[in-house]
Design a protein around this motif. Structure first.
Motif, PDB file in Angstrom:
ATOM      1  N   SER A 289       0.835  -1.209   0.000  1.00  0.00           N
ATOM      2  CA  SER A 289       0.000   0.000   0.000  1.00  0.00           C
ATOM      3  C   SER A 289       0.863   1.250   0.000  1.00  0.00           C
ATOM      4  O   SER A 289       0.586   2.222  -0.722  1.00  0.00           O
ATOM      5  CB  SER A 289      -0.924   0.003   1.219  1.00  0.00           C
ATOM      6  OG  SER A 289      -1.856  -1.046   1.162  1.00  0.00           O
ATOM      7  N   LEU A 290       1.911   1.238   0.798  1.00  0.00           N
ATOM      8  CA  LEU A 290       2.821   2.380   0.859  1.00  0.00           C
ATOM      9  C   LEU A 290       3.475   2.622  -0.486  1.00  0.00           C
ATOM     10  O   LEU A 290       3.503   3.756  -0.988  1.00  0.00           O
ATOM     11  CB  LEU A 290       3.882   2.138   1.931  1.00  0.00           C
ATOM     12  CG  LEU A 290       4.920   3.250   2.110  1.00  0.00           C
ATOM     13  CD1 LEU A 290       4.274   4.498   2.683  1.00  0.00           C
ATOM     14  CD2 LEU A 290       6.051   2.782   3.018  1.00  0.00           C
ATOM     15  N   LEU A 291       3.989   1.572  -1.108  1.00  0.00           N
ATOM     16  CA  LEU A 291       4.657   1.719  -2.403  1.00  0.00           C
ATOM     17  C   LEU A 291       3.670   2.143  -3.495  1.00  0.00           C
ATOM     18  O   LEU A 291       4.046   2.865  -4.423  1.00  0.00           O
ATOM     19  CB  LEU A 291       5.318   0.397  -2.803  1.00  0.00           C
ATOM     20  CG  LEU A 291       6.466  -0.094  -1.913  1.00  0.00           C
ATOM     21  CD1 LEU A 291       6.942  -1.463  -2.368  1.00  0.00           C
ATOM     22  CD2 LEU A 291       7.618   0.892  -1.913  1.00  0.00           C
ATOM     23  N   SER A 292       2.439   1.707  -3.384  1.00  0.00           N
ATOM     24  CA  SER A 292       1.445   1.972  -4.434  1.00  0.00           C
ATOM     25  C   SER A 292       0.861   3.370  -4.380  1.00  0.00           C
ATOM     26  O   SER A 292       0.362   3.874  -5.388  1.00  0.00           O
ATOM     27  CB  SER A 292       0.298   0.951  -4.340  1.00  0.00           C
ATOM     28  OG  SER A 292       0.773  -0.355  -4.486  1.00  0.00           O
ATOM     29  N   THR A 293       0.900   3.996  -3.207  1.00  0.00           N
ATOM     30  CA  THR A 293       0.163   5.254  -3.043  1.00  0.00           C
ATOM     31  C   THR A 293       1.026   6.456  -2.693  1.00  0.00           C
ATOM     32  O   THR A 293       0.553   7.594  -2.773  1.00  0.00           O
ATOM     33  CB  THR A 293      -0.904   5.095  -1.937  1.00  0.00           C
ATOM     34  OG1 THR A 293      -0.266   4.737  -0.701  1.00  0.00           O
ATOM     35  CG2 THR A 293      -1.913   4.022  -2.315  1.00  0.00           C
ATOM     36  N   THR A 294       2.275   6.249  -2.317  1.00  0.00           N
ATOM     37  CA  THR A 294       3.112   7.357  -1.862  1.00  0.00           C
ATOM     38  C   THR A 294       3.814   8.027  -3.030  1.00  0.00           C
ATOM     39  O   THR A 294       4.288   7.368  -3.948  1.00  0.00           O
ATOM     40  CB  THR A 294       4.177   6.864  -0.860  1.00  0.00           C
ATOM     41  OG1 THR A 294       3.514   6.216   0.224  1.00  0.00           O
ATOM     42  CG2 THR A 294       4.989   8.030  -0.330  1.00  0.00           C
ATOM     43  N   ALA A 295       3.898   9.359  -2.972  1.00  0.00           N
ATOM     44  CA  ALA A 295       4.633  10.127  -3.984  1.00  0.00           C
ATOM     45  C   ALA A 295       5.597  11.073  -3.278  1.00  0.00           C
ATOM     46  O   ALA A 295       5.279  11.633  -2.228  1.00  0.00           O
ATOM     47  CB  ALA A 295       3.673  10.918  -4.856  1.00  0.00           C
ATOM     48  N   PHE A 296       6.776  11.221  -3.829  1.00  0.00           N
ATOM     49  CA  PHE A 296       7.764  12.180  -3.348  1.00  0.00           C
ATOM     50  C   PHE A 296       8.189  13.061  -4.512  1.00  0.00           C
ATOM     51  O   PHE A 296       8.519  12.562  -5.586  1.00  0.00           O
ATOM     52  CB  PHE A 296       8.999  11.467  -2.767  1.00  0.00           C
ATOM     53  CG  PHE A 296       8.850  11.059  -1.338  1.00  0.00           C
ATOM     54  CD1 PHE A 296       9.218  11.912  -0.312  1.00  0.00           C
ATOM     55  CD2 PHE A 296       8.331   9.819  -1.016  1.00  0.00           C
ATOM     56  CE1 PHE A 296       9.075  11.542   1.008  1.00  0.00           C
ATOM     57  CE2 PHE A 296       8.199   9.426   0.300  1.00  0.00           C
ATOM     58  CZ  PHE A 296       8.572  10.300   1.320  1.00  0.00           C
ATOM     59  N   ASP A 297       8.185  14.367  -4.287  1.00  0.00           N
ATOM     60  CA  ASP A 297       8.599  15.314  -5.325  1.00  0.00           C
ATOM     61  C   ASP A 297       7.839  15.090  -6.626  1.00  0.00           C
ATOM     62  O   ASP A 297       8.395  15.214  -7.720  1.00  0.00           O
ATOM     63  CB  ASP A 297      10.103  15.200  -5.572  1.00  0.00           C
ATOM     64  CG  ASP A 297      10.915  15.505  -4.322  1.00  0.00           C
ATOM     65  OD1 ASP A 297      10.455  16.335  -3.522  1.00  0.00           O
ATOM     66  OD2 ASP A 297      11.987  14.913  -4.155  1.00  0.00           O
ATOM     67  N   GLY A 298       6.568  14.742  -6.490  1.00  0.00           N
ATOM     68  CA  GLY A 298       5.741  14.557  -7.670  1.00  0.00           C
ATOM     69  C   GLY A 298       5.932  13.239  -8.385  1.00  0.00           C
ATOM     70  O   GLY A 298       5.327  12.996  -9.426  1.00  0.00           O
ATOM     71  N   VAL A 299       6.772  12.348  -7.830  1.00  0.00           N
ATOM     72  CA  VAL A 299       7.041  11.067  -8.476  1.00  0.00           C
ATOM     73  C   VAL A 299       6.119   9.993  -7.886  1.00  0.00           C
ATOM     74  O   VAL A 299       6.139   9.743  -6.688  1.00  0.00           O
ATOM     75  CB  VAL A 299       8.514  10.642  -8.287  1.00  0.00           C
ATOM     76  CG1 VAL A 299       8.746   9.255  -8.876  1.00  0.00           C
ATOM     77  CG2 VAL A 299       9.437  11.657  -8.936  1.00  0.00           C
ATOM     78  N   THR A 300       5.289   9.423  -8.717  1.00  0.00           N
ATOM     79  CA  THR A 300       4.473   8.279  -8.319  1.00  0.00           C
ATOM     80  C   THR A 300       4.868   7.087  -9.195  1.00  0.00           C
ATOM     81  O   THR A 300       5.459   7.261 -10.259  1.00  0.00           O
ATOM     82  CB  THR A 300       2.972   8.570  -8.491  1.00  0.00           C
ATOM     83  OG1 THR A 300       2.733   8.977  -9.841  1.00  0.00           O
ATOM     84  CG2 THR A 300       2.527   9.658  -7.538  1.00  0.00           C
ATOM     85  N   MET A 301       4.521   5.923  -8.754  1.00  0.00           N
ATOM     86  CA  MET A 301       4.969   4.729  -9.467  1.00  0.00           C
ATOM     87  C   MET A 301       3.821   3.999 -10.144  1.00  0.00           C
ATOM     88  O   MET A 301       2.719   3.903  -9.606  1.00  0.00           O
ATOM     89  CB  MET A 301       5.687   3.788  -8.496  1.00  0.00           C
ATOM     90  CG  MET A 301       7.028   4.315  -8.044  1.00  0.00           C
ATOM     91  SD  MET A 301       7.972   3.105  -7.073  1.00  0.00           S
ATOM     92  CE  MET A 301       7.111   3.208  -5.498  1.00  0.00           C
ATOM     93  N   THR A 302       4.110   3.467 -11.326  1.00  0.00           N
ATOM     94  CA  THR A 302       3.149   2.653 -12.058  1.00  0.00           C
ATOM     95  C   THR A 302       3.082   1.261 -11.428  1.00  0.00           C
ATOM     96  O   THR A 302       3.920   0.879 -10.607  1.00  0.00           O
ATOM     97  CB  THR A 302       3.566   2.512 -13.523  1.00  0.00           C
ATOM     98  OG1 THR A 302       4.811   1.778 -13.579  1.00  0.00           O
ATOM     99  CG2 THR A 302       3.770   3.879 -14.173  1.00  0.00           C
ATOM    100  N   THR A 303       2.087   0.486 -11.847  1.00  0.00           N
ATOM    101  CA  THR A 303       1.974  -0.887 -11.354  1.00  0.00           C
ATOM    102  C   THR A 303       3.230  -1.680 -11.705  1.00  0.00           C
ATOM    103  O   THR A 303       3.723  -2.476 -10.899  1.00  0.00           O
ATOM    104  CB  THR A 303       0.730  -1.563 -11.943  1.00  0.00           C
ATOM    105  OG1 THR A 303      -0.436  -0.881 -11.472  1.00  0.00           O
ATOM    106  CG2 THR A 303       0.655  -3.030 -11.531  1.00  0.00           C
TER     107      THR A 303
END
Length: 411
Positions: free
Chosen positions: A204-218
């Protein structure tokens, strides 16, 4: 340089690498293996140089060695802003209150698995406990069903074989890729479900957290989850087994750790130095690089021999002696970026899970030591380690006198 009378890939080396470390450092510190067309560096200063000079020695080799089974780029392949942002996301999953919560999960899983084993007065610490524990607790922390551990273990074996093999037959390569595809198929629905309904787990943390506008795809999250599984599972059971083997071999130090549990961290740190579970770290030379002992050409694959470097007398006094009291290691910094040993790597791509690894091994060892009275290796057992890239005990059958207190009381 290449010594035709010696090979890192030989059965003799595989049986006991430590017997060859001094020979390599003194006579072939830049050792070329024609069969693998790779260079092996064994001196501490050379290994540290390669792991910290990120322009001259890159992780590009992981694009071939890891990305196909990781299902995407992993942290070690990243640089710049992307690496900084995503590393922060992962580190956040292994620090502070999150780590405290994970420690409780570690303890509960260990107690559950140990209860029936302790009652018998004997167990194989590696196969009866270490391996299932390492997978189960990692699945639990990720938020996956720990009862799936046997199937996940089988998939991870294929992933690990792909990453750590110097050479693979086409058949084994296909098997490893099939394992990776199956693992991806298992993970993706869970990742997508956590995006919609996040919980307190690591996915959940990896899927929903963003830093400096960076979010991650599946795909990116999948790669990091596989990365976490491999990094958390592979070294854990090996380090635990090695810790107990060394303490049993040094009964005076075992007794000291029993009397003073504060020494446990030092014993784990010395185990990581003396017999690091990750023995090789690969890099690619981006230009011709000269070392005292030879030149590594541009484009070459370089393997940093962590086990040999950690026993270099230039870095450690009496390096072939297991000593939890050594003054040149530093327990406090042994699980940080300032570690003197190289078991977690060093530099930009040092292992982000060092704090979790410490919590995992310390928690389990602290639970086990008071429960194993008179612990000893089973009579007639012939100890053996295996692995070139990662290395640890094949088995560690122990006999002991169970103490009367139930494990459940320690949860």
């Amino acid at each position: 340089m290449h010594d035709p009378r010696f090979s890192v890939l030989s059965e003799d080396f595989a049986a006991a690498p430590h017997r060859y470390y001094s020979r390599l450092r003194e006579h072939a510190p830049v050792h070329h293996e024609p069969a693998a067309d790779s260079w092996f560096l064994s001196r501490y200063r050379d290994v540290r140089r390669v792991l910290t000079d990120h322009e001259a020695f890159t992780t590009e080799t992981l694009q071939v060695r890891a990305e196909p089974v990781m299902r995407g780029p992993v942290l070690a392949q990243m640089t710049g802003a992307e690496h900084t942002a995503k590393r922060k996301i992962v580190v956040r999953g292994f620090t502070g209150q999150v780590l405290q919560d994970q420690t409780r999960v570690i303890r509960a899983n260990a107690a559950e698995l140990l209860a029936p084993l302790l009652a018998q007065g004997r167990m194989d610490l590696v196969n009866d406990f270490g391996k299932p524990f390492a997978v189960r607790v990692t699945l639990d922390v990720l938020g996956l069903d720990k009862e799936d551990w046997r199937q996940v273990t089988a998939w991870l074996a294929g992933v690990g074989e792909f990453i750590t093999s110097i050479g693979l037959t086409p058949e084994r390569r296909r098997h490893c890729l099939d394992c990776a595809e199956a693992l991806e198929g298992y993970l993706v629905p869970a990742i997508e479900q956590r995006r919609r309904h996040p919980g307190e787990d690591l996915i959940s943390l990896l899927s929903t957290t963003a830093f400096d506008g960076v979010t991650m795809t599946t795909r990116e999250v999948t790669a990091l989850v596989v990365n976490v599984l491999v990094a958390a599972v592979e070294p854990a059971d090996k380090t635990l087994g090695l810790l107990f083997k060394h303490l049993i071999d040094h009964p005076e130090q075992l007794a000291q750790v029993r009397r003073d549990p504060a020494l446990l961290s030092a014993a784990i740190a010395e185990t990581l130095r003396y017999t690091p579970p990750v023995q090789l770290i690969p890099r690619r030379a981006e230009r011709d690089s000269e070392f005292d002992g030879g030149v590594v050409p541009a484009g070459a694959t370089v393997f940093c021999m962590v086990g040999a470097a950690n026993r270099d007398p230039e870095a450690f006094t009496a390096p072939d002696t297991f000593d939890i009291h050594r003054q040149d290691l530093g327990t406090a910094r042994s699980f940080t970026a300032a570690a003197q040993h190289l078991a977690f790597g060093t530099g930009l791509h040092q292992c982000v899970g060092a704090a979790f690894a410490r919590a995992e091994i310390e928690t389990v060892a602290a639970l086990l030591l008071p429960q194993l009275d008179g612990v000893r290796l089973r009579p007639g057992f012939a100890y053996r380690e295996a692995g070139l890239y990662t290395r640890g005990p094949v088995a560690l059958p122990l006999d002991f006198t169970p103490v009367p207190e139930p494990v459940a009381a320690l949860r």
